[in-house]
Enzyme design. Structure first.
Site, PDB file in Angstrom:
ATOM      1  N   GLU A   1     -11.611   3.969   0.065  1.00  6.28           N
ATOM      2  CA  GLU A   1     -11.764   3.982   1.321  1.00  6.28           C
ATOM      3  C   GLU A   1     -12.198   5.635   1.714  1.00  6.28           C
ATOM      4  OE1 GLU A   1      -7.586   4.497   0.031  1.00  6.28           O
ATOM      5  OE2 GLU A   1      -8.788   2.894  -0.082  1.00  6.28           O
TER       6      GLU A   1
ATOM      7  N   LYS B   1       2.231   3.220  -5.908  1.00  7.32           N
ATOM      8  CA  LYS B   1       1.698   2.560  -6.820  1.00  7.32           C
ATOM      9  C   LYS B   1       2.815   2.050  -8.004  1.00  7.32           C
ATOM     10  CE  LYS B   1      -1.478   3.396  -4.056  1.00  7.32           C
ATOM     11  NZ  LYS B   1      -1.440   2.624  -2.693  1.00  7.32           N
TER      12      LYS B   1
ATOM     13  N   ASP C   1       0.875  -1.132  -0.018  1.00  9.55           N
ATOM     14  CA  ASP C   1      -0.197   0.166  -0.070  1.00  9.55           C
ATOM     15  C   ASP C   1       0.914   1.274   0.003  1.00  9.55           C
ATOM     16  OD1 ASP C   1      -2.340   1.353  -0.113  1.00  9.55           O
ATOM     17  OD2 ASP C   1      -2.742   1.465   2.074  1.00  9.55           O
TER      18      ASP C   1
ATOM     19  N   ASP D   1      -3.251  -3.000  -2.395  1.00 15.83           N
ATOM     20  CA  ASP D   1      -4.507  -1.976  -2.474  1.00 15.83           C
ATOM     21  C   ASP D   1      -4.644  -1.159  -3.563  1.00 15.83           C
ATOM     22  OD1 ASP D   1      -6.876  -0.851  -1.552  1.00 15.83           O
ATOM     23  OD2 ASP D   1      -5.769   0.333   0.478  1.00 15.83           O
ATOM     24  N   ASN D   2      -5.551  -0.596  -3.671  1.00 17.45           N
ATOM     25  CA  ASN D   2      -5.689   0.610  -4.681  1.00 17.45           C
ATOM     26  C   ASN D   2      -5.399   0.238  -6.072  1.00 17.45           C
ATOM     27  OD1 ASN D   2      -4.498   2.333  -2.181  1.00 17.45           O
ATOM     28  ND2 ASN D   2      -6.657   2.590  -2.713  1.00 17.45           N
TER      29      ASN D   2
END
Length: 259
Positions: free
Chosen positions: A241, A186, A183, A211-212
């Site tokens: 989120e 990226k 996380d 994540d993401n």
């Protein structure tokens, strides 16, 4: 007259644009404008403000209380891209299914996900949490200790992930990683995953949760996962989120090794 008719002609288009992207406008307002305002008026960083709130509102030694207080602050006061409660529950479930003993977290930030992972680990498990930003790491450290986790359970490593991964075996005596949570930046997802593959620390059944991967998105990472043939994988779809209407997701990879 012409200007008026031109304005009226474009009005539906503008309204459609605003309605379609309203959640992104709200996110921009909360994540950027509100933050700039508080930065100017408080003299504290956003992460320090979050910590002060948690410190004064949560029950020390109670991970659940710390996570709930964080969630409240992120929903009602300012936006921080923690994993949050919805995607957090997916992660909780995956952790309880796999009972990992050795866990690597890339991107501690304020320590929210670190606490979330640590409270789900079996006895004797160890979490290595990597954060490159020294100021955020200092706050994560306070949050982790406030939740009641000591050095034996959570080790915080303040260094960039691409420097830590090649040293995990030599410096920390690791033989295998059972679970990895990504996380951080990226753009680091793919090179870090490739570094983990090259390190020999992923074994059959090792889980990588990222994540993401849909927003902001990690297309190169997903392309590598698809092409490598090293993983069984799926995407858990959810909303971003602490916001409504922005689609996001987490990638769950289970390492199979070379077929």
């Amino acid at each position: 007259g012409n200007l008026l008719s031109l304005t009226l002609a474009f009005l539906p288009l503008v309204l459609t644009f605003i309605i379609r992207y309203r959640y992104y406008f709200v996110l921009f307002y909360r994540a950027v404008l509100v933050r700039m305002w508080y930065d100017c008026t408080t003299g504290l960083s956003r992460e320090e403000r979050a910590f002060q709130y948690v410190l004064t509102h949560a029950i020390p030694g109670d991970p659940e209380s710390i996570l709930e207080t964080f969630d409240l602050w992120c929903s009602k006061v300012e936006f921080i891209s923690n994993i949050g409660p919805k995607k957090g529950k997916i992660m909780d479930r995956i952790l309880s299914e796999h009972c990992p003993l050795t866990v690597l977290e890339l991107g501690s930030h304020c320590g929210y996900s670190t606490v979330r992972i640590a409270r789900a680990l079996p006895l004797g498990a160890r979490l290595y949490s990597v954060e490159m930003d020294a100021i955020n790491a200092a706050i994560a450290e306070k949050i982790i200790r406030l939740a009641g986790f000591d050095d034996d359970t959570v080790e915080l490593i303040v260094s960039p992930s691409d420097e830590v991964i090649p040293r995990l075996r030599a410096d920390y005596g690791l033989e295998r990683l059972d679970f990895v949570f990504m996380d951080h930046w990226k753009k680091c997802y793919r090179p870090d995953l490739q570094a983990l593959e090259g390190s020999g620390l992923l074994g059959k059944g090792s889980v990588v949760l990222a994540d993401n991967v849909l927003f902001p998105g990690a297309p190169n990472f997903l392309r590598h996962v698809r092409k490598s043939g090293l993983y069984e994988w799926k995407i858990h779809r959810a909303t971003l989120e602490y916001s409504k209407g922005i689609r996001d997701g987490m990638a769950e990879l289970v390492y199979q090794g070379i077929k």
